[in-house]
Write a protein that holds these residues in place. Structure first.
Motif: not given
Length: 352
Positions: A16-18, A235-237, A251-252
């Motif tokens: 998982l990539i933020a 996902k953008h964070f 974004s999350m």
């Protein structure tokens, strides 16, 4: 393949990539808080973007240098001004990477030109990301591949032919570890425009790991992608969408990232392998199948009928499929109600 000590592949839960992007809102303190939150809520990696407004575009207001799509989140914005707002100052990279390392989380970046590759190499980043809008920039891809580091490449807008060119350029320049990310380059993206069925096809076609760069809201698309074999999810964070920022609306937030971690891992665990019959965990449940039982006290010689031979739970008697062949046969011994039916209970010469 591996990024540092982390194996990426079907044998592991999704990596998982933020993506921080511009959600730091030009505050280093906020950028570090994003790193802390991403690490605490399940991210394996934090990703930055390394550029300046001058390396991205020209400081002009003429057509093409402003966003004229009325449906865009950035409608009417000048490209130069937008990139100036969204970029991560290069002097922030070291403290951000050090904060990530303190949590045991990887940190790498998307370079947008040769100077940013050189800068990131000076920081010894463990991997590189190629953005969708740069997946046709073959000179940049070759420059990144020449570092020998793993490459994660988004494929938004790219045709199969363009992806093939990019993969060949990377491979020819020295890339050995490559992940392609299925991506839809709209912000946000809709689920019905995501086409994640492409993921297993892409794995077969290009012979590498495949994941998802996800701009949809929620985690449903990412969970479905995991079931299709995605081994990386990006996902953008952000800390709070309400805080605003160039990417905040798609974004999350931290608790959503936690849910993404849990649900993609659950989806990965559920894949298992092709399997029929009871699993080891199901063996005790076999007792609750239906089977054939003596339903009334019987004396030797009595005939089995639908009244005294019933198909009930538990499952320790003969299987229900034998009911038709047993009716009309006589019992060979006295039996009590509740006795599981067995061939040995029949009169001599009647068992089959």
């Amino acid at each position: 393949m591996k990024i540092l000590d982390r194996t990426i592949g079907l044998c592991q839960r999704p990596y998982l990539i933020a993506e921080m992007s511009g959600n730091h809102n030009q505050s280093l303190e906020r950028a570090l808080a994003i790193v802390d939150a991403a690490a605490a809520h399940g991210a394996d990696a934090i990703k930055l973007q390394t550029y300046t407004a001058d390396t991205m575009t020209l400081n002009l207001c003429m057509p093409g240098f402003t966003i004229d799509d009325p449906k865009s989140l950035w409608a009417g914005r000048q490209l130069y001004e937008l990139y100036a707002e969204a970029h991560t100052p290069w002097e922030w990279h070291v403290p951000i990477m050090e904060r990530a390392a303190s949590h045991g989380v990887h940190c790498f970046s998307t370079p947008f030109d040769f100077s940013s590759v050189d800068f990131l190499e000076s920081l010894n980043v463990p991997a590189y990301k190629i953005a969708s809008f740069e997946n046709t920039d073959l000179p940049l891809i070759r420059r990144v591949a020449a570092t020998g580091k793993p490459i994660i490449m988004s494929t938004g807008m790219a045709t199969a032919g363009e992806i093939d060119e990019a993969v060949r350029a990377a491979r020819d320049a020295g890339c050995r570890d490559l992940v392609l990310l299925k991506c839809t380059s709209t912000y946000p993206a809709s689920a019905d425009n995501t086409n994640i069925s492409t993921i297993p096809h892409m794995r077969t076609l290009f012979g590498c790991e495949v994941g998802l760069s996800d701009h949809t809201l929620g985690c449903g698309v990412a969970v479905a992608a995991t079931a299709l074999g995605a081994t990386v999810i990006e996902k953008h964070f952000t800390l709070h969408r309400a805080d605003g920022g160039v990417d905040s609306s798609f974004s999350m937030e931290p608790q959503e990232l936690r849910q993404l971690r849990e649900e993609t891992e659950r989806a990965w665990q559920a894949l298992g392998q092709v399997s029929y019959g009871p699993t080891a965990a199901e063996m005790r449940s076999l007792a609750f199948r239906r089977s054939l039982y003596i339903a009334k006290d019987l004396q030797a010689g009595e005939v089995l009928t639908s009244e005294n031979l019933r198909c009930v739970r538990p499952g320790f008697g003969l299987a229900p499929k034998h009911l038709g062949s047993l009716l009309g046969l006589s019992i060979g011994q006295d039996v009590k109600a509740g006795t599981p039916m067995a061939w040995s209970l029949l009169g001599e010469g009647q068992d089959s």
